[in-house]
Design a protein around this motif. Structure first.
Motif, PDB file in Angstrom:
ATOM      1  N   ARG A 185      -2.170   3.489   5.197  1.00 20.30           N
ATOM      2  CA  ARG A 185      -1.180   3.231   6.239  1.00 20.30           C
ATOM      3  C   ARG A 185      -1.281   4.323   7.283  1.00 20.30           C
ATOM      4  NH1 ARG A 185       4.562   1.292   4.268  1.00 20.30           N
ATOM      5  NH2 ARG A 185       4.767   1.401   6.531  1.00 20.30           N
ATOM      6  N   LYS A 186      -1.372   3.902   8.518  1.00 18.75           N
ATOM      7  CA  LYS A 186      -1.493   4.858   9.615  1.00 18.75           C
ATOM      8  C   LYS A 186      -0.149   5.469  10.004  1.00 18.75           C
ATOM      9  CE  LYS A 186      -5.225   2.219  11.782  1.00 18.75           C
ATOM     10  NZ  LYS A 186      -5.595   1.514  13.026  1.00 18.75           N
ATOM     11  N   ASP A 187       0.937   4.864   9.578  1.00 16.94           N
ATOM     12  CA  ASP A 187       2.254   5.218  10.082  1.00 16.94           C
ATOM     13  C   ASP A 187       3.149   5.952   9.096  1.00 16.94           C
ATOM     14  OD1 ASP A 187       2.458   3.051   8.382  1.00 16.94           O
ATOM     15  OD2 ASP A 187       3.972   2.023   9.573  1.00 16.94           O
ATOM     16  N   VAL A 188       2.658   6.271   7.921  1.00 20.62           N
ATOM     17  CA  VAL A 188       3.495   6.890   6.898  1.00 20.62           C
ATOM     18  C   VAL A 188       3.069   8.334   6.678  1.00 20.62           C
ATOM     19  CG1 VAL A 188       4.151   6.798   4.463  1.00 20.62           C
ATOM     20  CG2 VAL A 188       3.879   4.697   5.753  1.00 20.62           C
ATOM     21  N   PRO A 189       4.010   9.279   6.778  1.00 17.39           N
ATOM     22  CA  PRO A 189       3.638  10.660   6.480  1.00 17.39           C
ATOM     23  C   PRO A 189       3.091  10.743   5.055  1.00 17.39           C
ATOM     24  CG  PRO A 189       5.841  10.558   7.425  1.00 17.39           C
ATOM     25  CD  PRO A 189       5.416   9.149   7.146  1.00 17.39           C
ATOM     26  N   GLY A 190       2.111  11.549   4.875  1.00 17.97           N
ATOM     27  CA  GLY A 190       1.493  11.677   3.567  1.00 17.97           C
ATOM     28  C   GLY A 190      -0.001  11.472   3.673  1.00 17.97           C
ATOM     29  N   THR A 191      -0.590  11.159   2.557  1.00 16.01           N
ATOM     30  CA  THR A 191      -2.044  11.036   2.479  1.00 16.01           C
ATOM     31  C   THR A 191      -2.583   9.969   3.425  1.00 16.01           C
ATOM     32  OG1 THR A 191      -1.927  11.760   0.200  1.00 16.01           O
ATOM     33  CG2 THR A 191      -3.978  10.743   0.907  1.00 16.01           C
TER      34      THR A 191
ATOM     35  N   ALA B  40       0.667  22.221   4.821  1.00 17.36           N
ATOM     36  CA  ALA B  40       1.928  21.876   4.163  1.00 17.36           C
ATOM     37  C   ALA B  40       1.669  21.239   2.808  1.00 17.36           C
ATOM     38  CB  ALA B  40       2.733  20.931   5.051  1.00 17.36           C
ATOM     39  N   ARG B  41       0.688  20.385   2.752  1.00 19.47           N
ATOM     40  CA  ARG B  41       0.336  19.732   1.482  1.00 19.47           C
ATOM     41  C   ARG B  41      -0.150  20.774   0.465  1.00 19.47           C
ATOM     42  NH1 ARG B  41      -0.252  14.694  -0.234  1.00 19.47           N
ATOM     43  NH2 ARG B  41      -1.831  14.194  -1.762  1.00 19.47           N
ATOM     44  N   ALA B  42      -0.958  21.721   0.908  1.00 21.08           N
ATOM     45  CA  ALA B  42      -1.447  22.769   0.014  1.00 21.08           C
ATOM     46  C   ALA B  42      -0.288  23.614  -0.519  1.00 21.08           C
ATOM     47  CB  ALA B  42      -2.470  23.644   0.743  1.00 21.08           C
TER      48      ALA B  42
ATOM     49  N   PHE C 225      -1.823   4.955   0.515  1.00 17.27           N
ATOM     50  CA  PHE C 225      -3.223   4.557   0.437  1.00 17.27           C
ATOM     51  C   PHE C 225      -3.484   3.835  -0.878  1.00 17.27           C
ATOM     52  CE2 PHE C 225      -3.191   8.618  -1.699  1.00 17.27           C
ATOM     53  CZ  PHE C 225      -4.115   8.479  -2.722  1.00 17.27           C
ATOM     54  N   ALA C 226      -4.526   3.038  -0.865  1.00 17.96           N
ATOM     55  CA  ALA C 226      -4.898   2.289  -2.068  1.00 17.96           C
ATOM     56  C   ALA C 226      -6.383   1.970  -2.014  1.00 17.96           C
ATOM     57  CB  ALA C 226      -4.092   1.003  -2.170  1.00 17.96           C
TER      58      ALA C 226
ATOM     59  N   ILE D  12       0.827  -1.205   0.000  1.00 17.57           N
ATOM     60  CA  ILE D  12       0.000   0.000   0.000  1.00 17.57           C
ATOM     61  C   ILE D  12       0.861   1.255   0.000  1.00 17.57           C
ATOM     62  CG2 ILE D  12      -1.623   1.361   1.393  1.00 17.57           C
ATOM     63  CD1 ILE D  12      -2.907  -1.260   2.195  1.00 17.57           C
ATOM     64  N   GLY D  13       2.017   1.205   0.640  1.00 14.90           N
ATOM     65  CA  GLY D  13       2.867   2.378   0.755  1.00 14.90           C
ATOM     66  C   GLY D  13       3.598   2.771  -0.501  1.00 14.90           C
TER      67      GLY D  13
END
Length: 142
Positions: free
Chosen positions: A88-94, A126-128, A35-36, A28-29
């Motif tokens: 994934r709950k543990d990965v920075p990002g979406t 930050a994403r924006a 996410f997937a 998934i990462g």
């Protein structure tokens, strides 16, 4: 289209299935920031089962939780065609942003609510900024 990593991990018993579930966070990462989109049938087959009964769904939810994978909807349906957003709950990002949104949407207000809201806001800001900095973004630098 199914890549070799996404094929059914089961053969003869739990150890193969557990190894498959342990690889799911990596799968998934890789492509989409943690996410997937899968459907229930794909999860059922990944589990090595054939039909999405209530016990199978419960086992899948447990496996996802043990491997730090969240899912939306929060309660997996037994409808095999229903799409499920895994993250994934543990990965920075979406994926992590989705985890924070899920936590805030499903839990009662507590002492943890305020920091979670601030954390989510900072991540979204930050994403924006990153999106606006892209050359092909309408507001991006040229």
């Amino acid at each position: 289209m199914t890549s070799p990593e996404l094929s059914e991990p089961v053969a003869d018993g739990a150890p193969a299935a557990e190894r498959g579930w342990a690889k799911l966070p990596e799968i998934i990462g890789l492509p989409d920031e943690g996410f997937a989109l899968w459907d229930v049938e794909r999860l059922v087959r990944f589990d090595g089962s054939r039909k999405a009964g209530s016990r199978i769904i419960e086992r899948i939810e447990q496996q996802l939780a043990m491997n730090n994978i969240g899912h939306l909807p929060a309660k997996l349906p037994t409808d095999s065609t229903c799409p499920v957003l895994l993250y994934r709950k543990d990965v920075p990002g979406t994926g992590y942003i989705l985890h924070l949104v899920h936590e805030l949407a499903t839990h009662e207000v507590s002492d943890e609510t305020k920091p979670l809201v601030h954390q989510l806001n900072m991540l979204l800001e930050a994403r924006a900024k990153l999106m606006r900095a892209q050359p092909d973004h309408p507001e991006g630098k040229r």
